[in-house]
Design a protein around this motif. Structure first.
Motif, PDB file in Angstrom:
ATOM      1  N   THR A 341       0.874  -1.228  -0.082  1.00  0.00           N
ATOM      2  CA  THR A 341       0.015   0.165   0.049  1.00  0.00           C
ATOM      3  C   THR A 341       0.855   1.394  -0.056  1.00  0.00           C
ATOM      4  OG1 THR A 341      -1.668  -1.152   1.204  1.00  0.00           O
ATOM      5  CG2 THR A 341      -1.902   1.235   1.435  1.00  0.00           C
ATOM      6  N   ILE A 342       0.462   2.177  -0.892  1.00  0.00           N
ATOM      7  CA  ILE A 342       1.232   3.423  -0.756  1.00  0.00           C
ATOM      8  C   ILE A 342       0.427   4.528  -0.621  1.00  0.00           C
ATOM      9  CG2 ILE A 342       2.580   5.184  -2.387  1.00  0.00           C
ATOM     10  CD1 ILE A 342       3.152   2.475  -4.274  1.00  0.00           C
ATOM     11  N   LYS A 343       0.853   5.476   0.221  1.00  0.00           N
ATOM     12  CA  LYS A 343       0.189   6.921   0.416  1.00  0.00           C
ATOM     13  C   LYS A 343       1.055   7.879   0.064  1.00  0.00           C
ATOM     14  CE  LYS A 343      -1.641   5.134   5.089  1.00  0.00           C
ATOM     15  NZ  LYS A 343      -1.402   5.234   6.233  1.00  0.00           N
ATOM     16  N   ILE A 344       0.274   8.795  -0.699  1.00  0.00           N
ATOM     17  CA  ILE A 344       0.931  10.127  -1.268  1.00  0.00           C
ATOM     18  C   ILE A 344       0.345  11.017  -0.567  1.00  0.00           C
ATOM     19  CG2 ILE A 344       1.322  11.381  -3.526  1.00  0.00           C
ATOM     20  CD1 ILE A 344       0.605   9.065  -5.224  1.00  0.00           C
ATOM     21  N   SER A 345       1.104  12.095   0.044  1.00  0.00           N
ATOM     22  CA  SER A 345       0.780  13.049   0.859  1.00  0.00           C
ATOM     23  C   SER A 345       0.970  14.486   0.317  1.00  0.00           C
ATOM     24  CB  SER A 345       1.005  12.952   2.305  1.00  0.00           C
ATOM     25  OG  SER A 345       0.340  11.762   2.899  1.00  0.00           O
ATOM     26  N   LEU A 346       0.150  15.316   0.346  1.00  0.00           N
ATOM     27  CA  LEU A 346       0.595  16.984   0.262  1.00  0.00           C
ATOM     28  C   LEU A 346       0.737  17.576   1.515  1.00  0.00           C
ATOM     29  CD1 LEU A 346       1.221  19.269  -1.614  1.00  0.00           C
ATOM     30  CD2 LEU A 346      -1.236  19.612  -1.794  1.00  0.00           C
ATOM     31  N   LEU A 347       1.974  17.984   1.798  1.00  0.00           N
ATOM     32  CA  LEU A 347       2.100  18.354   3.402  1.00  0.00           C
ATOM     33  C   LEU A 347       1.675  19.846   3.387  1.00  0.00           C
ATOM     34  CD1 LEU A 347       5.554  16.779   4.142  1.00  0.00           C
ATOM     35  CD2 LEU A 347       3.131  15.580   4.387  1.00  0.00           C
ATOM     36  N   ASP A 348       0.967  19.965   4.677  1.00  0.00           N
ATOM     37  CA  ASP A 348       0.627  21.388   5.162  1.00  0.00           C
ATOM     38  C   ASP A 348       2.016  21.865   5.757  1.00  0.00           C
ATOM     39  OD1 ASP A 348      -0.789  23.670   5.957  1.00  0.00           O
ATOM     40  OD2 ASP A 348      -2.355  22.948   6.737  1.00  0.00           O
ATOM     41  N   GLN A 349       2.101  23.320   5.377  1.00  0.00           N
ATOM     42  CA  GLN A 349       3.364  24.051   5.765  1.00  0.00           C
ATOM     43  C   GLN A 349       2.918  24.921   6.932  1.00  0.00           C
ATOM     44  OE1 GLN A 349       6.226  25.004   2.722  1.00  0.00           O
ATOM     45  NE2 GLN A 349       4.629  24.164   1.165  1.00  0.00           N
ATOM     46  N   ASN A 350       1.820  24.828   7.435  1.00  0.00           N
ATOM     47  CA  ASN A 350       1.197  25.780   8.496  1.00  0.00           C
ATOM     48  C   ASN A 350       2.160  25.733   9.752  1.00  0.00           C
ATOM     49  OD1 ASN A 350      -0.249  26.760  10.867  1.00  0.00           O
ATOM     50  ND2 ASN A 350      -2.150  26.626   9.933  1.00  0.00           N
ATOM     51  N   PRO A 351       2.709  27.004  10.212  1.00  0.00           N
ATOM     52  CA  PRO A 351       3.723  26.784  11.050  1.00  0.00           C
ATOM     53  C   PRO A 351       3.249  26.427  12.494  1.00  0.00           C
ATOM     54  CG  PRO A 351       2.947  29.150  10.814  1.00  0.00           C
ATOM     55  CD  PRO A 351       2.434  28.282   9.724  1.00  0.00           C
ATOM     56  N   ARG A 352       2.074  26.510  12.738  1.00  0.00           N
ATOM     57  CA  ARG A 352       1.383  25.517  14.031  1.00  0.00           C
ATOM     58  C   ARG A 352       1.233  24.029  13.456  1.00  0.00           C
ATOM     59  NH1 ARG A 352      -1.002  28.706  17.791  1.00  0.00           N
ATOM     60  NH2 ARG A 352      -2.534  26.855  18.021  1.00  0.00           N
ATOM     61  N   PRO A 353       2.072  23.128  14.056  1.00  0.00           N
ATOM     62  CA  PRO A 353       1.703  21.702  13.764  1.00  0.00           C
ATOM     63  C   PRO A 353       0.346  21.073  14.163  1.00  0.00           C
ATOM     64  CG  PRO A 353       3.827  22.122  14.642  1.00  0.00           C
ATOM     65  CD  PRO A 353       3.167  23.475  15.013  1.00  0.00           C
ATOM     66  N   GLU A 354      -0.082  21.683  15.226  1.00  0.00           N
ATOM     67  CA  GLU A 354      -1.506  21.217  15.756  1.00  0.00           C
ATOM     68  C   GLU A 354      -2.617  21.513  14.734  1.00  0.00           C
ATOM     69  OE1 GLU A 354      -0.578  24.871  17.818  1.00  0.00           O
ATOM     70  OE2 GLU A 354       0.552  23.105  17.058  1.00  0.00           O
ATOM     71  N   ASP A 355      -2.315  22.320  13.678  1.00  0.00           N
ATOM     72  CA  ASP A 355      -3.346  23.044  12.736  1.00  0.00           C
ATOM     73  C   ASP A 355      -3.247  22.498  11.282  1.00  0.00           C
ATOM     74  OD1 ASP A 355      -4.534  24.571  14.769  1.00  0.00           O
ATOM     75  OD2 ASP A 355      -3.524  26.399  14.354  1.00  0.00           O
ATOM     76  N   ARG A 356      -2.257  21.662  11.352  1.00  0.00           N
ATOM     77  CA  ARG A 356      -1.629  20.987   9.857  1.00  0.00           C
ATOM     78  C   ARG A 356      -2.679  20.075   9.471  1.00  0.00           C
ATOM     79  NH1 ARG A 356       4.778  20.599  10.675  1.00  0.00           N
ATOM     80  NH2 ARG A 356       5.403  22.946  10.792  1.00  0.00           N
ATOM     81  N   VAL A 357      -3.234  20.552   8.355  1.00  0.00           N
ATOM     82  CA  VAL A 357      -4.032  19.075   7.659  1.00  0.00           C
ATOM     83  C   VAL A 357      -3.647  18.567   6.220  1.00  0.00           C
ATOM     84  CG1 VAL A 357      -6.467  18.370   6.789  1.00  0.00           C
ATOM     85  CG2 VAL A 357      -6.153  20.409   8.552  1.00  0.00           C
ATOM     86  N   ASN A 358      -2.830  17.566   6.118  1.00  0.00           N
ATOM     87  CA  ASN A 358      -2.384  17.108   5.021  1.00  0.00           C
ATOM     88  C   ASN A 358      -3.556  16.418   3.844  1.00  0.00           C
ATOM     89  OD1 ASN A 358       0.212  17.913   6.087  1.00  0.00           O
ATOM     90  ND2 ASN A 358       0.330  15.668   7.112  1.00  0.00           N
ATOM     91  N   ILE A 359      -3.267  16.491   2.836  1.00  0.00           N
ATOM     92  CA  ILE A 359      -4.066  15.865   1.731  1.00  0.00           C
ATOM     93  C   ILE A 359      -3.356  14.472   1.462  1.00  0.00           C
ATOM     94  CG2 ILE A 359      -5.161  15.981  -0.706  1.00  0.00           C
ATOM     95  CD1 ILE A 359      -5.247  18.674  -0.206  1.00  0.00           C
ATOM     96  N   THR A 360      -3.996  13.447   1.695  1.00  0.00           N
ATOM     97  CA  THR A 360      -3.624  11.957   1.555  1.00  0.00           C
ATOM     98  C   THR A 360      -4.536  11.267   0.582  1.00  0.00           C
ATOM     99  OG1 THR A 360      -2.682  12.114   3.673  1.00  0.00           O
ATOM    100  CG2 THR A 360      -2.690   9.822   2.721  1.00  0.00           C
ATOM    101  N   TYR A 361      -3.411  10.538  -0.268  1.00  0.00           N
ATOM    102  CA  TYR A 361      -4.237   9.587  -1.122  1.00  0.00           C
ATOM    103  C   TYR A 361      -3.680   8.257  -1.286  1.00  0.00           C
ATOM    104  CZ  TYR A 361      -5.594   7.725  -5.818  1.00  0.00           C
ATOM    105  OH  TYR A 361      -6.217   7.036  -6.931  1.00  0.00           O
TER     106      TYR A 361
END
Length: 466
Positions: A341-361
């Motif tokens: 299984t492979i996960k491709i993620s677009l990483l959120d660069q929000n400076p607050r880690p707790e607010d980051r929401v990555n897009i994952t396929y």
């Protein structure tokens, strides 16, 4: 270099000194016509790919030559002794490592049977006497105690046989019985207050006051002895803390190693995003490729690719992200077809880690239709690419751009995907699920975090790419 011994570079091995084929320090570096470097042994392999592994330029052997300047640079890299974990503190240049190893006293190190640490043969016996894991059994409570703590334990062990310190006649009882007796002892008010520290005087109140006035030096000595004991206890605690910190450092180091070994296989930095997107829009360079990476040690050789302006029916609408299998050195030892299984993620660069929401396929290889050209062992240099043709819209992509750069992470499971009974949702069910998610979560970025795991993780045929 250091023969078959492992080499540990102080500060890591620079990328420009690493062979892209064997991923080790360059040995007898060969300068290619594209200005990249191979090991001489990797360069001369019969099954070597005709193009450079880094830039895909066709290699012209007649234009390649040994790079002596690069060889000198590598020999000057800082390294530590191969037996650093055994206690050797040597550090120096790679070119002098071989000479050091021939005389390193830790080369023939031995392991302590109790703590597992490595010591030079001459130091092992001394360590065994003081090993922090040496154990002894308390003869009173039968608990197993460290040798260094036994004396301290006996001063507080509840089963040690003692007598009442107030000299009431109660004797030869376990400490826990004496401790329970002390508040009710009839002589509790008729003994010197320094009895707990060693004084044995008993008498009436007037005689006790006289005793305290007559014996100040003796009582001060009792206090000094107690302070000495406390100092010894503190030193033991301090030594234990040093040992604890040492163990903690080793554990954290092992954790860092695990993170490197079992973290994502690739984090792809795509910079100059606007320029690359314009090139893709104009048709000059519609697809960009990452550097090759491995699914795991001695595993599948892979690569990621991106169509920044979209691919096929998604052109001008969405970014397309794919992965593909390359012809690898260890292919004969691997299982085929590819089933991780492979996960491709677009990483959120929000400076607050707790607010980051990555897009994952998520790509489940079991769901790929006609997967031979995608997942079979590569016959040529690479297979067809597979992934998401419409990973996320170009409008949403802007939320993930910072300093004209995005980051894409690739995670490949290290265990094969187990065959299970799968239920595929039809289009109506997928639409209903997405509608319910939108009603509950108006944040479009949060919706895209879960979207690929529902319907799109199935990777329908429209998401496959040749």
């Amino acid at each position: 270099m250091a023969g078959n011994q492992s080499i540990m570079f102080n500060g890591g091995l620079p990328a420009d000194c690493t062979c892209p084929i064997c991923e080790q320090a360059l040995r007898e570096p060969m300068l290619l016509n594209c200005e990249h470097h191979y090991c001489k042994q990797c360069f001369e392999k019969e099954d070597r790919a005709p193009e450079c592994a880094l830039c895909q330029t066709i290699i012209q052997p007649e234009l390649c030559k040994q790079d002596r300047a690069k060889h000198k640079q590598i020999l000057s890299l800082p390294v530590v002794c191969t037996f650093e974990s055994s206690g050797c503190q040597w550090s120096g240049q790679l070119g002098t490592l071989h000479d050091h190893l021939t005389e390193c006293t830790f080369k023939s190190s031995l392991k302590c049977e109790k703590c597992g640490r490595q010591f030079a043969k001459a130091d092992l016996d001394r360590h065994r006497e003081k090993c922090e894991l040496n154990r002894a059994m308390c003869s009173y409570c039968n608990k197993t105690i460290r040798d260094s703590d036994l004396e301290r334990h006996l001063k507080t062990c509840p089963e040690v046989i003692i007598s009442c310190p107030f000299q009431c006649g109660l004797s030869d009882r376990p400490r826990h019985e004496i401790e329970a007796h002390r508040p009710q002892c009839p002589n509790v008010d008729n003994v010197c207050p320094f009895v707990p520290y060693g004084c044995t005087f008993a008498g009436g109140k007037e005689s006790i006051q006289q005793h305290l006035s007559d014996e100040p030096v003796r009582h001060l000595m009792y206090l000094c002895d107690e302070i000495t004991d406390l100092k010894g206890t503190y030193e033991l605690m301090e030594r234990d803390m040093v040992s604890f910190n040492d163990r903690q450092s080793r554990i954290l180091s092992a954790a860092d190693t695990c993170t490197e070994m079992f973290g994502p296989q690739l984090i792809w930095k795509i910079d100059k995003l606007q320029q690359r997107t314009n090139e893709a829009k104009s048709g000059a360079d519609t697809t960009i490729f990452s550097n090759p990476f491995m699914s795991h040690r001695f595993g599948y050789k892979m690569m990621a690719c991106a169509c920044l302006f979209g691919d096929g029916t998604s052109a001008g609408k969405s970014i397309s992200l794919y992965v593909l299998l390359l012809k690898g050195e260890f292919d004969p030892t691997l299982e085929w077809p590819f089933n991780r299984t492979i996960k491709i993620s677009l990483l959120d660069q929000n400076p607050r880690p707790e607010d980051r929401v990555n897009i994952t396929y998520v790509i489940d290889p079991r769901k790929l239709k006609a997967n031979e050209k995608f997942l079979a062992r590569p016959r040529g240099e690479r297979n067809a690419a597979f992934g998401s043709q419409s990973f996320c819209s170009l409008a949403i992509l802007q939320n993930y751009v910072k300093d004209d750069t995005i980051y894409v992470r690739i995670d490949v499971d290290r265990c094969e995907t187990l065959p299970v009974s799968l239920k595929t949702r039809d289009e109506k069910e997928r639409k209903q699920m997405m509608d319910s998610i939108r009603l509950k979560t108006p944040n479009v970025r949060a919706i895209h975090q879960v979207r690929p795991v529902t319907g799109q993780s199935q990777a329908p045929s429209g998401d496959l790419r040749v």
